[in-house]
Design a protein around this motif. Structure first.
Motif, PDB file in Angstrom:
ATOM      1  N   ASP A 322       0.463  -0.981  -0.406  1.00  0.00           N
ATOM      2  CA  ASP A 322       0.140   0.011   0.239  1.00  0.00           C
ATOM      3  C   ASP A 322       0.796   1.410   0.068  1.00  0.00           C
ATOM      4  O   ASP A 322       0.190   2.159  -0.032  1.00  0.00           O
ATOM      5  CB  ASP A 322      -1.097  -0.235   1.533  1.00  0.00           C
ATOM      6  CG  ASP A 322      -0.523   0.148   2.602  1.00  0.00           C
ATOM      7  OD1 ASP A 322       0.801   0.267   3.047  1.00  0.00           O
ATOM      8  OD2 ASP A 322      -0.829  -0.463   3.256  1.00  0.00           O
ATOM      9  N   THR A 373       0.852  -7.734  11.444  1.00  0.00           N
ATOM     10  CA  THR A 373      -0.359  -7.843  11.463  1.00  0.00           C
ATOM     11  C   THR A 373      -1.603  -7.988  10.320  1.00  0.00           C
ATOM     12  O   THR A 373      -2.944  -8.440   9.684  1.00  0.00           O
ATOM     13  CB  THR A 373      -1.482  -7.654  12.710  1.00  0.00           C
ATOM     14  OG1 THR A 373      -1.533  -6.384  12.051  1.00  0.00           O
ATOM     15  CG2 THR A 373      -0.895  -7.869  14.036  1.00  0.00           C
ATOM     16  N   TYR A 374      -0.819  -7.166   8.975  1.00  0.00           N
ATOM     17  CA  TYR A 374      -0.904  -7.676   7.768  1.00  0.00           C
ATOM     18  C   TYR A 374      -1.290  -8.666   6.999  1.00  0.00           C
ATOM     19  O   TYR A 374      -0.318  -9.290   7.023  1.00  0.00           O
ATOM     20  CB  TYR A 374      -0.896  -6.128   6.509  1.00  0.00           C
ATOM     21  CG  TYR A 374       0.461  -6.007   6.547  1.00  0.00           C
ATOM     22  CD1 TYR A 374       0.524  -6.475   5.512  1.00  0.00           C
ATOM     23  CD2 TYR A 374       1.730  -5.828   7.006  1.00  0.00           C
ATOM     24  CE1 TYR A 374       1.799  -6.590   4.303  1.00  0.00           C
ATOM     25  CE2 TYR A 374       3.036  -6.164   7.013  1.00  0.00           C
ATOM     26  CZ  TYR A 374       2.866  -6.194   4.971  1.00  0.00           C
ATOM     27  OH  TYR A 374       4.094  -6.338   4.867  1.00  0.00           O
ATOM     28  N   HIS A 375      -1.689  -8.371   5.795  1.00  0.00           N
ATOM     29  CA  HIS A 375      -1.537  -9.723   5.226  1.00  0.00           C
ATOM     30  C   HIS A 375      -0.645  -9.851   4.160  1.00  0.00           C
ATOM     31  O   HIS A 375      -0.183  -9.594   3.078  1.00  0.00           O
ATOM     32  CB  HIS A 375      -2.670 -10.025   4.017  1.00  0.00           C
ATOM     33  CG  HIS A 375      -3.301 -11.357   4.263  1.00  0.00           C
ATOM     34  ND1 HIS A 375      -4.885 -11.658   3.532  1.00  0.00           N
ATOM     35  CD2 HIS A 375      -2.867 -13.036   4.538  1.00  0.00           C
ATOM     36  CE1 HIS A 375      -4.613 -13.230   3.524  1.00  0.00           C
ATOM     37  NE2 HIS A 375      -3.769 -14.147   3.657  1.00  0.00           N
ATOM     38  N   CYS A 376       0.738  -9.884   4.924  1.00  0.00           N
ATOM     39  CA  CYS A 376       2.306 -10.074   4.040  1.00  0.00           C
ATOM     40  C   CYS A 376       2.456 -10.673   3.383  1.00  0.00           C
ATOM     41  O   CYS A 376       1.657 -11.852   3.429  1.00  0.00           O
ATOM     42  CB  CYS A 376       2.822  -9.795   5.229  1.00  0.00           C
ATOM     43  SG  CYS A 376       2.819 -11.143   6.189  1.00  0.00           S
ATOM     44  N   TYR A 380       0.516 -14.761   2.249  1.00  0.00           N
ATOM     45  CA  TYR A 380       0.243 -15.202   0.710  1.00  0.00           C
ATOM     46  C   TYR A 380       1.007 -14.765  -0.743  1.00  0.00           C
ATOM     47  O   TYR A 380       1.964 -13.450  -0.409  1.00  0.00           O
ATOM     48  CB  TYR A 380      -1.327 -13.805   0.600  1.00  0.00           C
ATOM     49  CG  TYR A 380      -2.117 -13.467  -0.342  1.00  0.00           C
ATOM     50  CD1 TYR A 380      -3.171 -14.448  -0.246  1.00  0.00           C
ATOM     51  CD2 TYR A 380      -1.359 -12.831  -1.384  1.00  0.00           C
ATOM     52  CE1 TYR A 380      -3.786 -14.274  -1.317  1.00  0.00           C
ATOM     53  CE2 TYR A 380      -2.755 -12.373  -2.168  1.00  0.00           C
ATOM     54  CZ  TYR A 380      -3.455 -13.282  -2.579  1.00  0.00           C
ATOM     55  OH  TYR A 380      -4.264 -13.185  -3.543  1.00  0.00           O
ATOM     56  N   PRO A 467      -3.790  -2.167  -2.057  1.00  0.00           N
ATOM     57  CA  PRO A 467      -3.880  -2.007  -0.775  1.00  0.00           C
ATOM     58  C   PRO A 467      -4.055  -3.385   0.145  1.00  0.00           C
ATOM     59  O   PRO A 467      -4.116  -4.816   0.058  1.00  0.00           O
ATOM     60  CB  PRO A 467      -6.419  -2.241  -0.860  1.00  0.00           C
ATOM     61  CG  PRO A 467      -6.206  -0.897  -2.086  1.00  0.00           C
ATOM     62  CD  PRO A 467      -5.009  -2.401  -3.032  1.00  0.00           C
ATOM     63  N   THR A 468      -3.927  -3.088   1.908  1.00  0.00           N
ATOM     64  CA  THR A 468      -3.240  -4.462   2.603  1.00  0.00           C
ATOM     65  C   THR A 468      -4.423  -4.844   3.194  1.00  0.00           C
ATOM     66  O   THR A 468      -5.494  -3.884   3.252  1.00  0.00           O
ATOM     67  CB  THR A 468      -2.460  -4.342   3.387  1.00  0.00           C
ATOM     68  OG1 THR A 468      -1.951  -3.251   4.243  1.00  0.00           O
ATOM     69  CG2 THR A 468      -0.874  -3.974   1.997  1.00  0.00           C
ATOM     70  N   THR A 469      -4.777  -5.687   3.468  1.00  0.00           N
ATOM     71  CA  THR A 469      -5.728  -6.252   4.616  1.00  0.00           C
ATOM     72  C   THR A 469      -5.127  -6.817   5.711  1.00  0.00           C
ATOM     73  O   THR A 469      -3.880  -7.063   5.813  1.00  0.00           O
ATOM     74  CB  THR A 469      -6.767  -7.215   3.951  1.00  0.00           C
ATOM     75  OG1 THR A 469      -5.627  -8.788   3.301  1.00  0.00           O
ATOM     76  CG2 THR A 469      -7.612  -6.820   2.418  1.00  0.00           C
ATOM     77  N   SER A 470      -5.987  -6.309   7.121  1.00  0.00           N
ATOM     78  CA  SER A 470      -5.584  -7.209   8.742  1.00  0.00           C
ATOM     79  C   SER A 470      -5.863  -8.581   8.009  1.00  0.00           C
ATOM     80  O   SER A 470      -6.585  -9.127   7.990  1.00  0.00           O
ATOM     81  CB  SER A 470      -5.911  -6.499   9.191  1.00  0.00           C
ATOM     82  OG  SER A 470      -6.039  -5.069   9.430  1.00  0.00           O
TER      83      SER A 470
END
Length: 471
Positions: A322, A373-376, A380, A467-470
């Motif tokens: 992001d 804590t993000y979807h790193c 993924y 964009p990243t997601t938690s």
């Protein structure tokens, strides 16, 4: 159980250097890799001093053989470095080396009195940082645009000269239009006996593609200075860098996505000669900060924090996809001068002429291995790899590359920053890359957040955030 990548990559580097016994350091803390049984010293009187001091120390130390202390051929190189054997490299395992540790202790008091470094481990300098890039590449359809996308610009006679020190170009790199003017060395061996792409193949091609996208007005040369695992001894690295710049002439920008930590704040002994030569040129070294998620200085990027090299070296950390925060794997600290996008970038790899299979080596994690804590990229896209530390043998996932890939690491933030320096040179008709870098950073107002600190950030206009997601 999630694989322990540093230990896995230690094994891979050892396989790529079968005649050089290696150890993890310091002791078994696994922050860097070094040659067992050998230390480095400057040639001449200092090498003799190290030999004599270590031999005397070992005479008084039970279990270490003073008679084994001797210089190892070849004795010197253009970097002015001598390898000194201090122990039996066949003793013990990879969890540290008692003889090397003893040799460092023997010189510690004398170094403290003189304020001059006299001895060093012989570290492994590698593109396989911690000990790999942020992740392994993921195929991207050829119909998707690169990210960063290609900027507008014509290839002119005034093109900025960029030398990439990495592994070689894949055989079909010329099928990618942005690399039509790129030259350099081919990758020595792209696939194994079964036609499967080997790990790290395409690393240099991917970097060249990013450079050409950010600033098309560049003359890019890629040198296959590093082997298939991207690893070389510190004692040899300075000479290899000299070879590259003497072959092509000192470039405007030297892009280097390799290095090592060493637990010190005064650089690599084996690079003393090359860094002194670099200081006297106008070349700007743009170097990756490394992927250890650590504040420990990573060399040669961390030379940017030393007063003698502040203008000569630009150290680059990675932003997450992001662009607002640091990537989970990126090294950080005051010695990292700027951050650029380095997560889930898209560039050329291989497979333009025909699809090439790849088998994943590492399994992804259930959670970020660095505690984010993000979807790193640790998680993924999920896949099973060949390697595992729990004795299991998972069925590895296989994919096909058809030209483009998505990849992460400070390895790739580095050419993004180098490309922006080149773009500044072109736009402002600035011939000195060090002046360009200084003015670019001085005029830059963009920031990101890394470990709670606000840091300078360089984001190409053609780069698109993901964009990243938690979790």
């Amino acid at each position: 159980m999630a694989p322990q990548r540093f230990h896995e990559q230690f094994d891979q580097i050892q396989r790529s250097m079968p005649d050089i016994p290696l150890a993890l350091g310091p002791d078994d803390a696994a922050e860097f890799i070094y040659e067992k049984g050998v230390v480095l010293a400057r040639d001449g009187e200092e090498a003799q001093l190290v030999e004599d001091t270590v031999r005397t120390h070992f005479d008084r130390t039970t279990g270490l053989v003073a008679d084994r202390v001797q210089r190892v051929s070849p004795q010197t190189n253009r970097s002015g470095i001598t390898r000194i054997q201090v122990g039996d490299p066949g003793q013990g395992d990879g969890r540290g080396d008692r003889a090397v540790a003893g040799a460092l202790r023997a010189l510690r008091e004398r170094e403290g009195r003189t304020g001059r470094r006299l001895v060093s481990r012989n570290h492994i300098v590698s593109i396989a940082v911690n000990s790999c890039p942020g992740d392994e590449p993921v195929p991207v359809p050829i119909t998707e645009p690169p990210n960063p996308a290609a900027a507008e610009g014509a290839h002119e006679d005034t093109a900025v000269r960029v030398l990439v020190i990495d592994n070689g170009l894949t055989h079909d790199f010329g099928s990618y239009p942005l690399l039509a003017n790129t030259q350099g060395d081919p990758q020595v061996q792209e696939t194994d006996a079964n036609g499967v792409l080997q790990q790290y193949v395409g690393h240099g091609t991917f970097i060249a593609g990013l450079l050409a996208a950010v600033e098309p007005n560049t003359d890019i040369t890629v040198r296959n200075t590093l082997n298939d695992a991207g690893a070389v001894l510190e004692s040899e690295f300075g000479d290899l860098l000299f070879d590259a710049v003497e072959r092509d002439g000192w470039p405007d920008i030297l892009s280097l996505s390799a290095g090592t930590s060493n637990g010190r704040v005064d650089g690599l002994l084996g690079l003393d000669g090359f860094m002194a030569a670099l200081r006297d040129q106008s070349t700007l070294l743009v170097a990756a900060a490394g992927n250890n998620a650590s504040a420990t200085p990573f060399w040669p990027a961390a030379y940017a924090s030393l007063p003698d090299y502040a203008d000569a070296v630009l150290s680059v950390g990675a932003l997450r996809s992001d662009g607002e925060f640091g990537a989970c794997f990126s090294n950080h600290g005051a010695w990292v001068k700027v951050y650029a996008p380095g997560e889930r970038l898209t560039s050329a790899l291989t497979g333009f002429d025909a699809p090439v299979p790849y088998i994943y080596q590492h399994s992804t994690y259930d959670a970020c291995r660095f505690g984010f804590t993000y979807h790193c990229t640790c998680q993924y896209p999920g896949h099973e790899g060949v390697l595992s530390d729990d004795g299991s043998t998972p069925t590895p996932d296989q994919v096909l590359f058809e030209g483009f890939a998505q990849w992460s690491g400070t390895s790739f933030a580095t050419p993004v920053a180098a490309g922006l320096v080149a773009a500044y040179m072109t736009a402002n008709k600035e011939q000195d890359p060090r002046v360009a870098a200084r003015e670019l950073l001085t005029g830059n107002t963009e920031i990101a957040e890394v470990r709670g600190a606000h840091v300078p950030a360089l984001r190409p206009p053609t780069w698109r955030a993901i964009p990243t997601t938690s979790v």
